[in-house]
Scaffold this motif. Structure first.
Motif, short mmCIF file in Angstrom:
data_model
loop_
_atom_site.label_atom_id
_atom_site.label_comp_id
_atom_site.label_asym_id
_atom_site.label_seq_id
_atom_site.Cartn_x
_atom_site.Cartn_y
_atom_site.Cartn_z
N LEU A 64 0.89 -0.90 -0.05
CA LEU A 64 0.29 0.07 0.22
C LEU A 64 0.81 1.15 -0.46
O LEU A 64 0.21 2.78 -0.56
CB LEU A 64 -0.97 0.24 1.29
N ASN A 65 2.27 1.27 0.37
CA ASN A 65 3.15 2.73 0.19
C ASN A 65 3.55 2.91 -0.79
O ASN A 65 4.35 3.90 -0.94
CB ASN A 65 3.96 2.50 1.69
N THR A 66 3.54 1.54 -1.67
CA THR A 66 4.53 1.73 -2.86
C THR A 66 3.83 1.93 -4.42
O THR A 66 4.67 2.28 -5.46
CB THR A 66 5.57 1.14 -2.99
N ALA A 67 2.76 0.97 -4.13
CA ALA A 67 1.48 1.13 -5.20
C ALA A 67 1.51 1.94 -6.21
O ALA A 67 0.89 3.09 -5.11
CB ALA A 67 0.64 -0.64 -5.13
N ASP A 68 1.52 2.16 -7.51
CA ASP A 68 0.76 3.09 -8.50
C ASP A 68 -0.36 3.10 -8.17
O ASP A 68 -1.16 1.91 -7.83
CB ASP A 68 1.64 3.80 -9.90
N ALA A 69 -1.04 3.87 -8.70
CA ALA A 69 -2.75 3.57 -9.08
C ALA A 69 -2.75 2.75 -9.71
O ALA A 69 -4.04 1.61 -9.72
CB ALA A 69 -3.12 5.02 -10.05
N ALA A 70 -2.19 1.95 -11.20
CA ALA A 70 -2.43 1.39 -11.83
C ALA A 70 -2.61 -0.16 -11.26
O ALA A 70 -3.25 -0.28 -11.53
CB ALA A 70 -1.42 1.25 -12.77
N THR A 71 -1.49 -0.42 -10.54
CA THR A 71 -0.90 -1.49 -9.81
C THR A 71 -2.40 -1.71 -8.48
O THR A 71 -3.11 -2.54 -8.18
CB THR A 71 0.22 -1.43 -8.48
N LEU A 72 -2.56 -0.38 -8.43
CA LEU A 72 -4.37 0.02 -6.79
C LEU A 72 -5.52 -0.81 -7.40
O LEU A 72 -5.97 -1.62 -7.19
CB LEU A 72 -4.38 0.59 -5.67
N ILE A 106 -4.43 6.32 -2.66
CA ILE A 106 -2.90 7.08 -2.60
C ILE A 106 -2.75 8.76 -1.70
O ILE A 106 -1.52 8.59 -0.57
CB ILE A 106 -2.38 7.66 -3.96
N ALA A 107 -3.79 9.89 -1.87
CA ALA A 107 -3.77 10.47 -1.21
C ALA A 107 -3.87 10.43 0.44
O ALA A 107 -3.47 11.22 1.51
CB ALA A 107 -5.13 10.98 -1.73
N TRP A 108 -4.44 9.35 0.89
CA TRP A 108 -4.69 9.30 2.16
C TRP A 108 -2.81 9.14 2.74
O TRP A 108 -2.47 9.20 3.84
CB TRP A 108 -5.61 7.73 2.27
N ARG A 109 -2.39 7.80 1.68
CA ARG A 109 -1.07 7.84 2.24
C ARG A 109 -0.10 8.74 2.38
O ARG A 109 0.82 9.15 3.24
CB ARG A 109 -0.53 6.61 2.03
N GLU A 110 -0.59 9.30 1.12
CA GLU A 110 0.73 10.99 1.53
C GLU A 110 0.49 11.67 2.66
O GLU A 110 0.90 11.92 2.73
CB GLU A 110 0.80 11.65 0.10
N GLN A 111 -0.68 11.95 3.07
CA GLN A 111 -1.70 12.68 4.26
C GLN A 111 -1.22 12.27 5.18
O GLN A 111 -0.94 12.78 6.46
CB GLN A 111 -2.85 12.71 3.96
N HIS A 112 -1.13 10.44 5.14
CA HIS A 112 -0.88 10.17 7.23
C HIS A 112 0.48 9.58 6.76
O HIS A 112 1.16 9.58 7.92
CB HIS A 112 -1.64 9.15 7.09
N GLY A 113 1.34 9.76 6.10
CA GLY A 113 2.42 9.97 5.81
C GLY A 113 2.78 8.14 5.26
O GLY A 113 3.81 7.40 5.76
N GLY A 114 1.73 7.61 4.85
CA GLY A 114 2.04 6.71 4.88
C GLY A 114 1.33 5.11 5.61
O GLY A 114 0.58 5.66 6.96
N PHE A 115 1.03 4.04 5.31
CA PHE A 115 0.09 2.57 6.09
C PHE A 115 1.22 2.30 6.74
O PHE A 115 2.11 2.35 6.04
CB PHE A 115 -0.62 1.83 4.63
N THR A 116 0.58 2.04 8.30
CA THR A 116 1.85 1.28 9.93
C THR A 116 1.14 -0.17 9.14
O THR A 116 1.88 -0.90 10.53
CB THR A 116 1.73 1.97 10.21
N ALA A 117 0.05 0.02 9.26
CA ALA A 117 -0.51 -1.92 9.66
C ALA A 117 -1.72 -1.80 7.75
O ALA A 117 -2.33 -0.74 7.72
CB ALA A 117 -1.37 -1.71 10.78
N VAL A 118 -2.87 -2.90 7.49
CA VAL A 118 -2.68 -2.98 6.85
C VAL A 118 -4.52 -3.04 7.18
O VAL A 118 -5.14 -1.81 6.46
CB VAL A 118 -3.02 -4.40 6.22
N ALA A 119 -4.63 -2.86 9.06
CA ALA A 119 -6.46 -2.11 9.03
C ALA A 119 -6.14 -0.77 8.77
O ALA A 119 -7.12 -0.30 8.79
CB ALA A 119 -6.13 -2.62 10.35
N GLU A 120 -5.22 -0.05 8.32
CA GLU A 120 -5.95 1.91 8.09
C GLU A 120 -6.38 1.94 6.88
O GLU A 120 -6.71 2.96 6.69
CB GLU A 120 -3.85 2.18 8.31
#
Length: 164
Positions: free
Chosen positions: A106-114, A129-143
């Motif tokens: 979730l932290n490295t995939a681009d839009a096409a991969t997602l 992608i916007a969520w991970r940019e706003q929050h500095g990335g996902f630390t757990a899949v649950a996020e």
């Protein structure tokens, strides 16, 4: 559920989340070398409606994974974990290739991969992608559940397919 800091798993054990058609779904701790059938037993056993043929009961468990026991007709995608003969594990998809048989990061995939993931179109990929940019990335899949448009059903589909 309050957020807590992750604690290291004692060596010699695996901690897994058993969900779906089991009598007592939840997190169980088992000895290293345990198999899916052991996790099901630790979760009280399968319900009468569980489709045990949809999961490999002999597969070795990996610490931190989620084991989903399906109802009849419910699609289940087993996680790509070390020791399953696939040649890749959770770290193998750091660049995020869903078509490669690995987990999508979730932290490295681009839009096409997602968008290769079930239920993810262009708009939802952009929100992830916007969520991970706003929050500095996902630390757990649950996020992933915090992303607008991802509800419980989609979360259940995506959890075994993604990593952080």
């Amino acid at each position: 559920m309050p957020s807590t800091a992750a604690s290291p798993t004692p060596s010699g054990v695996v901690v897994v989340h058993v969900a779906g058609e089991v009598l007592a779904p939840g997190v169980v701790t088992l000895p290293v070398g345990s198999r899916v059938q052991d996790a099901v037993a630790a979760a009280g056993g399968a319900t009468a409606t569980a489709d045990l043929d949809a999961v490999n009961l002999a597969r070795l468990l990996v610490d931190g994974e989620r084991v989903l026991i399906a109802a009849p007709g419910e699609a289940v995608t087993e996680p790509d974990v070390p020791g399953t003969g696939s040649g890749s594990g959770p770290g193998a998809a750091a660049s995020g290739g869903a078509g490669s048989g690995g987990l999508v990061n979730l932290n490295t995939a681009d839009a096409a991969t997602l968008e290769e993931l079930p239920g993810i179109g262009p708009a939802l990929a952009a929100r992830i992608i916007a969520w991970r940019e706003q929050h500095g990335g996902f630390t757990a899949v649950a996020e992933l559940d915090e992303v607008s448009g991802i509800g419980p059903a989609l979360m259940a589909q995506l959890t075994p397919l993604v990593t952080t």
